[in-house]
Design an enzyme around this catalytic site. Structure first.
Site, mmCIF file in Angstrom:
data_model
loop_
_atom_site.group_PDB
_atom_site.id
_atom_site.type_symbol
_atom_site.label_atom_id
_atom_site.label_comp_id
_atom_site.label_asym_id
_atom_site.label_seq_id
_atom_site.Cartn_x
_atom_site.Cartn_y
_atom_site.Cartn_z
ATOM 1 C CG ASP A 1 -1.721 1.222 1.408
ATOM 2 O OD1 ASP A 1 -2.395 1.621 0.443
ATOM 3 O OD2 ASP A 1 -1.684 1.816 2.516
ATOM 4 C CB ALA B 1 -1.206 7.069 2.489
ATOM 5 C CB ALA C 1 -11.397 11.601 8.196
ATOM 6 C CG MET D 1 -6.920 4.881 5.462
ATOM 7 S SD MET D 1 -7.121 6.202 4.236
ATOM 8 C CE MET D 1 -7.611 7.560 5.291
ATOM 9 C CE LYS E 1 -7.831 7.751 -0.887
ATOM 10 N NZ LYS E 1 -7.580 6.949 0.320
ATOM 11 C CG HIS F 1 -12.560 7.251 2.793
ATOM 12 N ND1 HIS F 1 -11.382 6.698 3.214
ATOM 13 C CD2 HIS F 1 -12.964 8.067 3.804
ATOM 14 C CE1 HIS F 1 -11.088 7.163 4.421
ATOM 15 N NE2 HIS F 1 -12.038 8.004 4.791
ATOM 16 N NE ARG G 1 -6.058 -1.289 -1.132
ATOM 17 C CZ ARG G 1 -5.206 -0.319 -0.798
ATOM 18 N NH1 ARG G 1 -5.615 0.731 -0.103
ATOM 19 N NH2 ARG G 1 -3.942 -0.401 -1.149
ATOM 20 C CG ASP H 1 -1.988 2.042 6.566
ATOM 21 O OD1 ASP H 1 -2.497 3.052 7.081
ATOM 22 O OD2 ASP H 1 -1.976 1.847 5.332
#
Length: 269
Positions: free
Chosen positions: A10, A12, A44, A48, A52, A55, A160, A186
Site C-alpha cells: 500500500d 499512505a 475520517a 481508510m 475515495k 470512503h 478494495r 495499514d
C-alpha cells in the site's frame, strides 16, 4: 523450492506519509469547504483503504456523522452530496499529496534488500490515478519507486476490498504463483484485499491509519505510549485475518524470511 516472488505495498501509512495524514486531513477539509460540515480526523480514518468516493460514502454512513448531517441539512447524505464532496476533495488531494511523500523509516533499505533477493516490488492504493501520478515522482525522488503501481480507478472491476489491483500487479510483474506474493497494508480493507487475492498479508500497526501517530510522535513516544497505540491497532486488526502484525515496514524482512520458511515446508496462505 517456493520462495516469495513479490511484495505488494500500500502507499499512505505503509511506505510514505507516516500516520496516513494526507488523505484523512483532506477529507476533513473537503467536508468543511463544500458543506460547512465538520467531521473529526478519527471519523475520517474509519473507512481508510477504500477508494475515495466510497470512503466519503462510508464516512457519511457512520451513525454519528449521519445523525449530525440529518440535523444540519434535514435529509440524509445522498450521491449528489458525495459527488460534490469528492469533487472538492480531488483537487486538494492532487495539490497536496506530494507534500506527504516522505518515506516511512526503513522503506528504502527494506526494498533495496528485497530487490537484491530477486523479489519484485508491486503496489496499489485507494488513491485514483490522477493522485497517484503526483505521488509517484515525489516518492521516487525520496528513494521509493515500485516496479508496478496500480490505482483504485485503473480497473473497471473496482478497488478494495476486491483483489483486482493485486492481480493486476501479478500480471504486470509476471509472477506465476499467488501464494508467493505478500500484501503489506495499514488498513483493514487492504488486508481483506490481500486475503481475497489468496496472498500472505502483513498488517502495519504503528506507521499507519489505525494508530494515527505522526512520525515525530512515534519517535518521541515512550514504551507505554507505543504499547497503547499498538494495542489500539491490534484491536482494530483483531478480526482482519492478517497473517502477521508488525509495527512498521522496517520489520518486514523478518516476516519475509518466515514466509520463505513456511513456503519451503509446503504451507500456503
Amino acid at each position: 523450492m517456493k520462495q516469495v516472488q513479490a511484495v505488494m505495498f500500500d502507499w499512505a501509512g505503509t511506505v510514505v506519509d507516516f500516520g496516513s495524514f494526507a488523505p484523512t486531513s483532506i477529507f476533513v477539509e473537503a467536508f468543511k469547504r463544500e458543506y460547512g460540515f465538520d467531521i473529526s480526523l478519527e471519523e475520517a480514518r474509519v473507512p481508510m483503504g477504500l477508494g475515495k468516493w466510497d470512503h466519503i460514502k462510508c464516512v457519511g454512513e457512520l451513525p454519528e456523522v449521519a445523525q449530525r448531517w440529518l440535523a444540519q441539512f434535514g435529509k440524509p447524505m445522498d450521491t449528489n452530496d458525495i459527488d460534490k464532496i469528492y469533487q472538492t476533495f480531488m483537487p486538494l488531494q492532487i495539490a497536496k499529496v506530494a507534500q506527504h511523500a516522505d518515506l516511512i523509516p526503513g522503506t528504502k533499505s527494506v526494498v533495496d534488500g528485497f530487490r537484491e533477493q530477486g523479489i519484485k516490488i508491486g503496489s496499489c492504493t485507494g488513491y485514483p490515478r490522477v493522485v497517484l501520478n503526483e505521488l509517484l515522482p515525489a516518492a521516487k525522488a525520496n528513494g521509493f519507486s515500485p516496479d508496478c503501481a496500480v490505482a483504485t480507478d485503473d480497473l473497471a472491476a473496482g478497488g478494495r476490498p476486491a483483489p483486482y489491483m493485486l492481480l493486476k500487479n501479478m500480471i504486470e510483474l509476471a509472477v506465476d504463483d499467488v501464494k508467493t506474493c505478500v500484501k503489506v497494508d495499514d488498513s483493514i480493507p487492504g488486508i481483506t484485499e490481500g486475503l481475497n487475492a489468496g496472498m500472505w498479508t502483513v498488517a502495519l500497526l504503528l506507521s499507519g491509519n489505525e494508530a494515527g501517530l505522526t512520525q515525530q510522535e512515534f519517535e518521541a513516544a515512550d514504551t507505554e505510549r507505543l504499547a497503547q497505540a499498538r494495542n489500539k491497532a491490534k484491536d482494530a486488526f483483531a478480526m482482519s485475518g492478517a497473517h502477521y502484525q508488525i509495527d512498521t515496514v522496517a520489520q518486514l524482512p523478518e516476516v519475509i524470511a518466515d514466509i520463505n520458511r513456511r513456503l519451503a515446508q509446503g504451507e500456503r496462505p
